[in-house]
Each structure stands twice: as C-alpha cells, then as structure tokens.
Design a protein around this motif. Sequence first.
Motif, PDB file in Angstrom:
ATOM      1  N   LYS A  12     -55.559  25.454 -18.965  1.00  0.00           N
ATOM      2  CA  LYS A  12     -56.287  25.919 -17.954  1.00  0.00           C
ATOM      3  C   LYS A  12     -55.277  26.855 -17.098  1.00  0.00           C
ATOM      4  O   LYS A  12     -54.259  26.646 -16.791  1.00  0.00           O
ATOM      5  CB  LYS A  12     -56.822  24.986 -16.709  1.00  0.00           C
ATOM      6  N   THR A  13     -55.942  28.026 -16.733  1.00  0.00           N
ATOM      7  CA  THR A  13     -55.292  29.092 -16.236  1.00  0.00           C
ATOM      8  C   THR A  13     -56.035  29.403 -14.673  1.00  0.00           C
ATOM      9  O   THR A  13     -57.041  29.215 -14.552  1.00  0.00           O
ATOM     10  CB  THR A  13     -55.059  30.462 -16.952  1.00  0.00           C
ATOM     11  N   TYR A  14     -55.064  29.585 -13.837  1.00  0.00           N
ATOM     12  CA  TYR A  14     -55.279  29.899 -12.392  1.00  0.00           C
ATOM     13  C   TYR A  14     -55.010  31.210 -12.004  1.00  0.00           C
ATOM     14  O   TYR A  14     -53.941  31.815 -12.713  1.00  0.00           O
ATOM     15  CB  TYR A  14     -54.687  28.898 -11.623  1.00  0.00           C
ATOM     16  N   ASP A  15     -55.621  32.003 -11.159  1.00  0.00           N
ATOM     17  CA  ASP A  15     -55.335  33.279 -10.838  1.00  0.00           C
ATOM     18  C   ASP A  15     -54.088  33.193  -9.555  1.00  0.00           C
ATOM     19  O   ASP A  15     -54.467  33.529  -8.518  1.00  0.00           O
ATOM     20  CB  ASP A  15     -56.520  33.815 -10.153  1.00  0.00           C
ATOM     21  N   LEU A  16     -53.078  32.633 -10.246  1.00  0.00           N
ATOM     22  CA  LEU A  16     -51.724  32.536  -9.341  1.00  0.00           C
ATOM     23  C   LEU A  16     -50.568  33.174 -10.074  1.00  0.00           C
ATOM     24  O   LEU A  16     -50.575  33.166 -11.057  1.00  0.00           O
ATOM     25  CB  LEU A  16     -51.616  31.204  -9.109  1.00  0.00           C
ATOM     26  N   GLY A  17     -49.597  33.713  -8.928  1.00  0.00           N
ATOM     27  CA  GLY A  17     -48.604  34.392  -9.561  1.00  0.00           C
ATOM     28  C   GLY A  17     -48.939  35.623 -10.025  1.00  0.00           C
ATOM     29  O   GLY A  17     -50.164  36.220 -10.006  1.00  0.00           O
ATOM     30  N   ARG A  18     -47.937  36.473 -10.467  1.00  0.00           N
ATOM     31  CA  ARG A  18     -48.214  37.757 -11.057  1.00  0.00           C
ATOM     32  C   ARG A  18     -47.381  38.241 -11.978  1.00  0.00           C
ATOM     33  O   ARG A  18     -46.009  37.622 -12.201  1.00  0.00           O
ATOM     34  CB  ARG A  18     -48.009  38.898  -9.832  1.00  0.00           C
ATOM     35  N   PRO A  19     -47.550  39.120 -12.918  1.00  0.00           N
ATOM     36  CA  PRO A  19     -46.524  39.496 -13.847  1.00  0.00           C
ATOM     37  C   PRO A  19     -45.195  39.948 -13.409  1.00  0.00           C
ATOM     38  O   PRO A  19     -45.214  40.605 -12.303  1.00  0.00           O
ATOM     39  CB  PRO A  19     -47.100  40.791 -14.490  1.00  0.00           C
ATOM     40  N   ALA A  20     -44.155  39.902 -14.087  1.00  0.00           N
ATOM     41  CA  ALA A  20     -42.910  40.144 -13.582  1.00  0.00           C
ATOM     42  C   ALA A  20     -42.574  41.458 -14.271  1.00  0.00           C
ATOM     43  O   ALA A  20     -43.158  41.687 -15.513  1.00  0.00           O
ATOM     44  CB  ALA A  20     -41.891  39.295 -14.288  1.00  0.00           C
ATOM     45  N   THR A  21     -42.014  42.405 -13.495  1.00  0.00           N
ATOM     46  CA  THR A  21     -41.797  43.734 -13.946  1.00  0.00           C
ATOM     47  C   THR A  21     -40.592  43.806 -14.690  1.00  0.00           C
ATOM     48  O   THR A  21     -39.764  42.810 -14.662  1.00  0.00           O
ATOM     49  CB  THR A  21     -41.372  44.831 -12.957  1.00  0.00           C
ATOM     50  N   PRO A  22     -40.325  44.600 -15.808  1.00  0.00           N
ATOM     51  CA  PRO A  22     -38.942  44.633 -16.627  1.00  0.00           C
ATOM     52  C   PRO A  22     -37.797  44.763 -15.850  1.00  0.00           C
ATOM     53  O   PRO A  22     -36.742  44.392 -16.050  1.00  0.00           O
ATOM     54  CB  PRO A  22     -39.309  46.014 -17.650  1.00  0.00           C
ATOM     55  N   GLU A  23     -37.928  45.409 -14.586  1.00  0.00           N
ATOM     56  CA  GLU A  23     -36.535  45.361 -13.843  1.00  0.00           C
ATOM     57  C   GLU A  23     -36.212  44.219 -13.297  1.00  0.00           C
ATOM     58  O   GLU A  23     -35.121  43.835 -12.823  1.00  0.00           O
ATOM     59  CB  GLU A  23     -37.047  46.409 -12.668  1.00  0.00           C
ATOM     60  N   GLU A  24     -37.428  43.292 -12.750  1.00  0.00           N
ATOM     61  CA  GLU A  24     -36.964  42.040 -12.346  1.00  0.00           C
ATOM     62  C   GLU A  24     -36.498  41.266 -13.157  1.00  0.00           C
ATOM     63  O   GLU A  24     -35.717  40.437 -12.910  1.00  0.00           O
ATOM     64  CB  GLU A  24     -38.640  41.416 -11.856  1.00  0.00           C
ATOM     65  N   VAL A  25     -36.939  41.102 -14.509  1.00  0.00           N
ATOM     66  CA  VAL A  25     -36.645  40.324 -15.520  1.00  0.00           C
ATOM     67  C   VAL A  25     -35.036  40.770 -15.663  1.00  0.00           C
ATOM     68  O   VAL A  25     -34.302  39.874 -15.902  1.00  0.00           O
ATOM     69  CB  VAL A  25     -37.282  40.495 -16.825  1.00  0.00           C
ATOM     70  N   ASP A  26     -34.738  41.883 -16.029  1.00  0.00           N
ATOM     71  CA  ASP A  26     -33.296  42.535 -16.287  1.00  0.00           C
ATOM     72  C   ASP A  26     -32.590  42.184 -15.175  1.00  0.00           C
ATOM     73  O   ASP A  26     -31.218  41.699 -15.509  1.00  0.00           O
ATOM     74  CB  ASP A  26     -33.258  44.077 -16.233  1.00  0.00           C
ATOM     75  N   GLY A  27     -32.910  42.081 -13.899  1.00  0.00           N
ATOM     76  CA  GLY A  27     -32.157  41.497 -12.762  1.00  0.00           C
ATOM     77  C   GLY A  27     -31.736  40.315 -12.823  1.00  0.00           C
ATOM     78  O   GLY A  27     -30.458  39.738 -12.408  1.00  0.00           O
ATOM     79  N   TRP A  28     -32.401  39.304 -13.215  1.00  0.00           N
ATOM     80  CA  TRP A  28     -32.164  37.670 -13.320  1.00  0.00           C
ATOM     81  C   TRP A  28     -31.936  37.252 -14.540  1.00  0.00           C
ATOM     82  O   TRP A  28     -31.255  36.010 -14.895  1.00  0.00           O
ATOM     83  CB  TRP A  28     -33.505  36.878 -12.862  1.00  0.00           C
ATOM     84  N   ASP A  29     -32.130  37.868 -15.771  1.00  0.00           N
ATOM     85  CA  ASP A  29     -32.195  37.211 -17.202  1.00  0.00           C
ATOM     86  C   ASP A  29     -30.861  37.575 -17.515  1.00  0.00           C
ATOM     87  O   ASP A  29     -30.512  38.545 -18.022  1.00  0.00           O
ATOM     88  CB  ASP A  29     -33.039  37.936 -18.197  1.00  0.00           C
ATOM     89  N   ILE A  30     -29.844  36.728 -17.161  1.00  0.00           N
ATOM     90  CA  ILE A  30     -28.403  36.859 -17.601  1.00  0.00           C
ATOM     91  C   ILE A  30     -27.636  36.248 -18.807  1.00  0.00           C
ATOM     92  O   ILE A  30     -26.768  36.279 -19.179  1.00  0.00           O
ATOM     93  CB  ILE A  30     -27.576  36.809 -16.215  1.00  0.00           C
ATOM     94  N   ASP A  31     -28.635  35.104 -19.069  1.00  0.00           N
ATOM     95  CA  ASP A  31     -28.103  34.340 -20.218  1.00  0.00           C
ATOM     96  C   ASP A  31     -27.796  34.741 -21.525  1.00  0.00           C
ATOM     97  O   ASP A  31     -28.369  35.899 -21.937  1.00  0.00           O
ATOM     98  CB  ASP A  31     -28.998  33.084 -20.088  1.00  0.00           C
ATOM     99  N   VAL A  32     -27.028  34.086 -22.274  1.00  0.00           N
ATOM    100  CA  VAL A  32     -26.814  34.496 -23.469  1.00  0.00           C
ATOM    101  C   VAL A  32     -26.731  33.151 -24.512  1.00  0.00           C
ATOM    102  O   VAL A  32     -26.295  32.098 -24.259  1.00  0.00           O
ATOM    103  CB  VAL A  32     -25.334  35.314 -23.787  1.00  0.00           C
ATOM    104  N   HIS A  33     -27.319  33.586 -25.601  1.00  0.00           N
ATOM    105  CA  HIS A  33     -27.103  32.389 -26.506  1.00  0.00           C
ATOM    106  C   HIS A  33     -25.800  32.452 -27.552  1.00  0.00           C
ATOM    107  O   HIS A  33     -25.097  33.433 -27.683  1.00  0.00           O
ATOM    108  CB  HIS A  33     -28.496  32.659 -27.958  1.00  0.00           C
ATOM    109  N   PRO A  34     -25.622  31.211 -28.361  1.00  0.00           N
ATOM    110  CA  PRO A  34     -24.134  31.320 -29.002  1.00  0.00           C
ATOM    111  C   PRO A  34     -24.068  32.526 -29.990  1.00  0.00           C
ATOM    112  O   PRO A  34     -22.862  32.981 -30.252  1.00  0.00           O
ATOM    113  CB  PRO A  34     -24.337  29.774 -29.535  1.00  0.00           C
TER     114      PRO A  34
END
Lengths: 443, 251
Positions: B58-80
């Motif tokens: 079930k989906t709710y009309d809550l939250g909003r899509p993340a912008t690419p800039e927002e993801v770039d700012g926080w997505d800092i992890d790296v895989h092996p």
Amino acid sequence: MDGTKGASVDDARNTTGARPSSHARRQFLRTGAGLAGAAAAGAVLGRSGPAAAVEADPANLPPNVPWWSKYLGDGVEAAPYGLPSEYESHVVRRNVRWLTATTESSVNFTPIQDLHGFVTPNGLCFERHHAGVAEVNPVDFRLMINGLVDTPMVFSMEDILRFPAVSRFHFLECAANSGMEWRGAQLNGVQYTHGMIHCVQYTGVPLRVILDQVGVKPNGTWLMAEGGDASGMNRSIPLEKALDDAILAYAMNGEMLRPANGYPLRLVLPGWEGNMWVKWIRRIEVGDQPWFAREETSKYTDLLANGKARYFTWEMDAKSVITGPCPEKPVLHKGINQIKGLAWSGRGTVKEVHVSTDGGRNWMQARLPDPVLPKCLTCFNAEFEWTGDEVLLQSRVVDDTGYVQPTMNALQQVRGVNSIYHNNAIQTWLVNKTGEVENVRLG
Amino acid sequence: MSVLDKSWDKSWDKSWDNSWDHPWARTVARTVVAGALALAVAAPAAAPVAAFELDPGKTYDLGRPATPEEVDGWDIDVHPDGAGAVPGQGTAAEGEALFMTHCASCHGEFGEGVDRYPVLFGGEGTLDSHDPVKTPGSYWPYASTLWDYIYRAMPFGQAQTLTADQAYALTAYLLYINFVIDDDEMVLSHETIGDIEMPNRDGFIPDDRPDAQPATLCMTDCDVATKVVGRARIIDVTPDDDSDAPGISID
C-alpha cells in the motif's frame, strides 16, 4: 555533619514541632538523602558488606507520627516532568572510564540490579554513542531512501508520523555486553557485566511500509542504514529482516525517543545486535550487496582462536543473568531469599530458565511471570534458603528454538577469548559467608 | 549446599497451583476469550484490522521524490568493489602531510595511537595470538572501508570536513604505512580503490552459530567444573569513587 545541618534535621523530625520550613525540609532531604544514599551505596555496592544496611529513624516509626503524615507535600505544579524519589538516587547509569578513549565514543550501563519487571525506564536506558548525542531538531529532520528503488524519496517527521504505527516490546543489547568478561571475571557488578541492555516498548512505522513507498527494485537485496550523527554509523542489513519485523521507531515507553536513544527516529531490529539499531537515522540505501562498513569489518566481527573472524553475527543468542543477589545486592538475611533475574533471546522466546545454587551441578526450574514475549526481556524468579555457607548462583535459559545458554568454558572452547562480542555465557555469583556477592569464574 | 531441595520443590508446586499456566486457568481464559469473540462476531463492523497483514504494497501520498542534488549530497558510501565511490584521487605522499595536520594528534605520527586512540598500523601475524592487534593492515578486509570511514566520520569531532581527494590521500597513506602499497606516488582514486587487495581479505567467515551447545540438557549431577579460578574483586578494576584502573577494553 556540621551543627547547622544537624539542627535542621532535628527540627524536621521533631514530632511536637511545627511544619519544617521549606529550607529546613530541603536541608533534611539533602542530608537525609545523602546519608541514606551513602549508606545504601555501601550496601548495594557490597564494599561495606551487609552490616551497612540503612537503619530507620525511630521518630518516623510507630507509635510516633512521621512528619510527612502531618504536613502538606508538594503541589501538582512542582514537577511538570517527574523524577524518582531522592531515596532512589543511586539508581543511575554508570560508565567505566578505562573502556574507551573518549566519553563521546563510549558506553554506559543500565542499573539492572535496581529495576523491576522487564521495562527499562527511559532515563536509565544505557547509551552507546560513537560521536556523542546528536541533538536533532525534528523540524530539520529528513530521512532519505535511495539506491535500487523506483523513486528515491525524502520524508519529514510529519510524514513519518502519518503512517500507520505498531508498538512492540523488544530488548536492545549491545553486541559487546559482557565483552570485558571473556578472559575472566573482571568487573564486580551486574550493572557492568550485563548492563549494556534495555527493553522498552517501541512505537513506529514498520520499515516495510516505508520501503513500499519507494518501490524496491527486484535486484535490491540489501539495505544500508546510516545515522545522522557525526559518526555517520552505517550498517548493512539483508532485505528479509527489513520486511520481517524492523521498525522505524520514534517513541519509547510512550514518549518520543530520548536524544541519547536516537531522537527523533531510530531503527529497531528485534533480536539483533544493538549496533545495527541505527540512531538519528538519516538515510537508507538499497543495494545488491553488503557494504562492509567499518562497523561490520573492523568492529562487530568476532575474532576466533585460529585468527579467523566471524562477520555478520547479527542475532543475540539466548542469555540470562541473576540481578539479585548480585555484587550490588548482597544477601542480608539467613533463611528464605528471593532470586530474581532477566532472560532473553534474539532468536525467539524464552521457554525455560533454570537456576543453580551449586555452580551448575544441579538445576531447578525458575518461575516466569507473565508476560513472556518474543525478543524481549523476560523476568524470572525463584527462592533459596541461605544457611550462611558459600553458594554459587547461576541461571541458564533455553529458548523456543531449543538453544541452551552455554557455559563460559563451552564458549571459549569454540571461540577462544578474543571475540569481544556475543558473550552470552552463564554468569556465576559467589555468595560468600558474610553474604557479600562476587563475580567469579569457575574452572 | 545451602539449598533445601525439598522446600524448593514445594514452593514451586505452590506457584504452579496459582499459575495461569494451570490447565484449569487456561480453560477459563479460553472460555472468556471465546465469549468475547462471539460478541464481536454478533456485532457488525467490530472486527479488528490487522493493518500490516492486509495491505502489503500500500502506498500513501506522503514524502516527496529526492532531487539528484540531494542524493549526491548525502550518498557518500562505497562498496568493496569501488561501486558508488565519490570521484577523487590522492597519493600517500600527499596523505602524509594531511595525516600530520588532521590525524596525528590522536593516532600518533606513525599511526601508533596516542593514549587509548586506535592504532592504525602493524599487528601482522598477531590475530591468532593471545593479544591480537587489529589494524587496517592486519585485520581490515577492504580498502573501501578506510575511505568510507575517513570521509564520513574523521577527524573525530570534525566529521565530513575533508574533501574526497583528501580522503583518498589519507587512505593511500594508511595503505602505505601498512605495506599494502609500496609506492607513495601511486594515485589512489575512485577508479582504483576497488582493486586494492588487503592482507586479511580472506580472514573472515560467515556467522556459523549456533555453537557451544551441550549434547544434552543436564539438570542433575552435572559434570561441570565448580572450582573458583577467578575473582573480579581481586582484579579490582570496577569503578568506584577514586579509581581509574586499566582493564581489558572493548574498543
């Protein structure tokens, strides 16, 4: 005690005098509580032995009428958020300075020896931070979900609070609980040997409800939970756990989380090691492989005797401990005494608890008062008759998967002594002939 | 032996009689529950909803899509394997200077660790000894973890102040002092970090518990050692008002 304080105390206890002034009452509470606290501390810490039991003031005993039966107490405006009795001031979290380099990346311990039932009061829940307590304004809080999802999304706390919620009781145990005891009996107190644990009713949104909002792609099999504090705590979690019983929790025991416990939002992974319950959670990334972050390689891996280390040791195995008598709670009376304790299992539900008074040679069933819940602390109790001889107290839990809590010797035979984490061995308390209780290792 | 086994048995019997586990109590409980259920069925629209079992997906009309800039700012992890690595590069030679400025006050000029702060080099061959020294060189399975942790959490107290290039240079320096790479001018980058082979790469095994389980569940006359061989009281490292004694650390 100086003369002034003594006079104040005498006034406060005068059975024929007027109501003590508020100043005198404060002095009384301070000195009285201080004295009681000091004496009680001596008794509970077992350093002064059983002789340090607190004595009652005859002025407050029948036939005298104690002062609190005659004068008005505080009104309802005195404490908008209440605190425990001053006479319980010894019931506090404590830490061990030599365990860690700093207090910001450190741990303190729940005073389980002074608690009753299985619910831990919020202010006493042990803390484990890696960069101190993040003070997050919920207005500024955002949870991002990205990676292998149909739509990367951002949620505010207002959004989170509008999803349907569940409330469940679960224990949270640090993977390193009892970790200092691998090589021998080291810390003389159950608060220190077993106090990296708490159990509260968590309220929040099932993680799978949130994942349904972003649409996990078919190749998304792992999650990375990441904290919003300065340690950026990140752990890899298999998707199955997230879809099973994981919760994004915002409340504990009926009120919003305490900052020390992740306010305004933390991850709850029932039964799994506390490190994974990421606090101040800011982001969940969906991926197709685990990340092998620092907290699942350098830390929270369990070194075995052969030099190899286990990784992804998520479940906390069945464990129990007697919380009274214990080093903080000596045996004060010959004759009948109550044994009380806690048992838990990260793999399921406590089925039986056994208690021994002879170091594990003979065992008896303990009582398990209701309720007994899965992945939750479970109380047990039993009686024993103390004749004044030495007694070796132990408890042993069996969970509903059939898992039996092992002895320390059995654990060491398989793992050696350098695992740090996941010590769920049977604990032994020696009650010596004076009634003091000591943490001992049997061999 | 200070316990009177007989009285123990009796007290247990008494509690059993009073317990809700008693068959009689169970019967009563079932009857009560059955009555309540019958009422619920009789009354329309009273059935409780098991929300999380009924509405998967079930989906709710809550939250909003993340912008690419927002993801770039926080997505800092790296895989092996280097997947997800933030673009950047650096060398051990560059990293040495950064280490002296940003890291040495806690970790020591040679990564030896000041006071109780972590040691960052050495320890090879100690993992199966009585006193293992677990460092990036002796223990860590992946170089990606070094970069990830430095970039997200170091320096302690000033997290996320280093640039991606600085984090690559510091990672290269730590690999260099641990003899994982031997060229202090070698460029470590988002493209090469997944290629580094750490000495303890194969030192880890998946969780193979449950373990240490007894063959049988012994209740009486168990064959166990009951001699006291260690006492915390004698070690005397339990905190009190005036002691700060060293003990076996968890960190």
